[in-house]
Design an enzyme around this catalytic site. Structure first.
Site, PDB file in Angstrom:
ATOM      1  N   CYS A 373       0.816  -1.200  -0.037  1.00 19.76           N
ATOM      2  CA  CYS A 373      -0.107  -0.027   0.117  1.00 19.76           C
ATOM      3  C   CYS A 373       0.863   1.283   0.020  1.00 19.76           C
ATOM      4  CB  CYS A 373      -0.936   0.040   1.222  1.00 19.76           C
ATOM      5  SG  CYS A 373      -2.215  -1.293   1.140  1.00 19.76           S
ATOM      6  N   ALA A 374       1.999   1.050  -0.654  1.00 21.28           N
ATOM      7  CA  ALA A 374       2.823   2.315  -0.837  1.00 21.28           C
ATOM      8  C   ALA A 374       3.412   2.058  -2.238  1.00 21.28           C
ATOM      9  CB  ALA A 374       3.753   2.289   0.232  1.00 21.28           C
TER      10      ALA A 374
END
Length: 452
Positions: A373-374
């Site tokens: 999630c980056a």
């Protein structure tokens, strides 16, 4: 390279699941090595025991005259005070209980004044990167040193409209590399240019003390499930003015002080000015209490001791991976950068999902693979197109094919030395000898092939 551990600084804190055994695809069982703390840390046994002791006295807060309701109300508000002490809150700061770091930052985004400019590095977790859709957002390129981070922010702030409100959002510790960010220096730069700053402490608070007063940040956000508490609770703490001036995050009971009918048939509402303004509905009392319990447990254990022990684990992992030429550890700031127990890497010749699946199925080790999630950060670190699409946590290639994802190992106060030693040994064996089982991709995940 042989890796041996020295005497640990202290014993790991007792956590739930420390004795759970899992089956191995090659036969037999092994104690599960939970090395995915950056996603969700196991709950401390102390937290679970506190919650269990309170459960028979459960009651709805702020709603009842009965003994259990009053007891629960006291417990809920005392939890708020405990969190405020843990975070070094200043006089006038508010502690708002939320569902998570993501919820906290979305709450703050909803409270931004009109015309607010937001500055955020591309290196942020999506919880920090994405909530600012109603603001004017400037996305800053990934810095390669802490000094460059400060310089990049200063240049961007110097070029902004100086008359409107501005907010900087920055992580305290990267959820990908574990590297610590120069929060004090970034805060000084923000304030020098008339901007406020919110600290995403989701990865920092479980590993290092966080104080609003010492860091001089305006807000701090973090999640209970990374702080050794159960899922479903989070905190936004800091300055009250923007929060008090904003419409309630959710409209409903608890947020309203008084509701009256007008002669024209409408409704007038007077909202609370306290943290209750953004806590509409029946609050998650157990979640708030569990966060407070975790704050107390970490404080009593002593961060100096916890940090020293975690550094021992970090050194063990890094030394072990450094002895495997096929492994490349991902970093923004370099090998000497201080960090928490979060390390991401890739292995030459391996699809990351395949490698993570083999660690789980053949060694009982739980890590994470993907983009964490980056997405912009991981793609920058991997040298791929930062605009390429990819699903969070999902592989993009079958076993044996090239992967644009990475592998992340993460640990903390509850991690035994044996789990770290087993991980290093497993990486070395998989790289040297390959997997002992066949794997295939099913529904986007690499899994052991049991069809034979």
């Amino acid at each position: 390279m042989s890796v041996t551990t020295t005497a640990t600084v202290c014993e790991p804190l007792p956590v739930l699941g420390r004795d759970v055994t899992v089956p191995l695809v090659t036969g037999g069982e092994v104690t599960y090595a939970a090395l995915d703390y950056a996603a969700s840390a196991p709950a401390l046994q102390r937290v679970w025991d506190d919650v269990a002791a309170y459960a028979p006295y459960y009651g709805s807060v702020h709603r009842g005259a009965g003994y259990l309701s009053q007891l629960s109300t006291d417990l809920f508000e005392n939890a708020r005070a405990t969190v405020a002490r843990f975070l070094g809150c200043r006089e006038g700061d508010q502690v708002v209980f939320t569902r998570s770091t993501t919820d906290s930052l979305n709450l703050l985004a909803a409270a931004l004044p009109d015309g607010c400019q937001v500055f955020v590095f591309e290196t942020e977790h999506h919880a920090s990167l994405l909530p600012w859709k109603d603001a004017r957002v400037t996305y800053l390129d990934a810095p390669r040193t802490p000094a460059q981070a400060v310089e990049t922010l200063e240049r961007a702030l110097a070029a902004r409209d100086p008359h409107g409100p501005a907010l900087v959002c920055v992580t305290g510790a990267s959820n990908v590399t574990g590297e610590l960010w120069p929060v004090r220096e970034l805060t000084a730069a923000a304030h020098a240019h008339g901007a406020r700053i919110v600290l995403d402490a989701a990865q920092l608070a479980p590993h290092h003390p966080v104080s609003l007063a010492d860091l001089d940040v305006d807000w701090v956000a973090f999640s209970g499930h990374k702080l050794y508490a159960p899922f479903g609770s989070g905190v936004l703490a800091g300055r009250a003015d923007w929060l008090t001036a904003a419409e309630p995050y959710l409209a409903g009971g608890g947020a309203s002080r008084k509701v009256t009918r007008r002669e024209d048939g409408g409704v007038d509402v007077e909202w609370h000015d306290s943290a209750a303004r953004h806590e509409a509905g029946s609050p998650n009392v157990i979640g708030a209490y569990s966060i407070a319990s975790a704050c107390t447990a970490l404080t009593e254990a002593g961060f100096d001791t916890l940090v020293a022990r975690e550094q021992h684990l970090i050194d063990t992992v890094r030394a072990g991976l450094a002895g495997i030429p096929e492994v490349r550890v991902l970093s923004l700031f370099g090998d000497d950068a201080p960090r928490v127990g979060v390390i991401s890497f890739v292995v030459d010749g391996w699809n990351s999902s395949h490698f993570a699946a083999a660690l789980s199925a053949e060694y009982g080790i739980g890590v994470r693979d993907g983009l964490f999630c980056a997405h912009p950060l991981v793609r920058t670190l991997l040298g791929s197109d930062p605009q390429s699409q990819g699903e969070c946590g999902a592989p993009e290639a079958a076993p044996g094919e090239k992967s644009l994802n990475a592998i992340r190992v993460s640990f903390g106060a509850g991690t035994p030395d044996e789990h770290i030693d087993r991980f290093v040994r497993a990486v070395r064996e998989l790289v040297a000898d390959g997997a002992r089982w066949n794997y295939r991709t099913v529904d986007g995940r690499c899994v052991p092939d049991t069809s034979a």
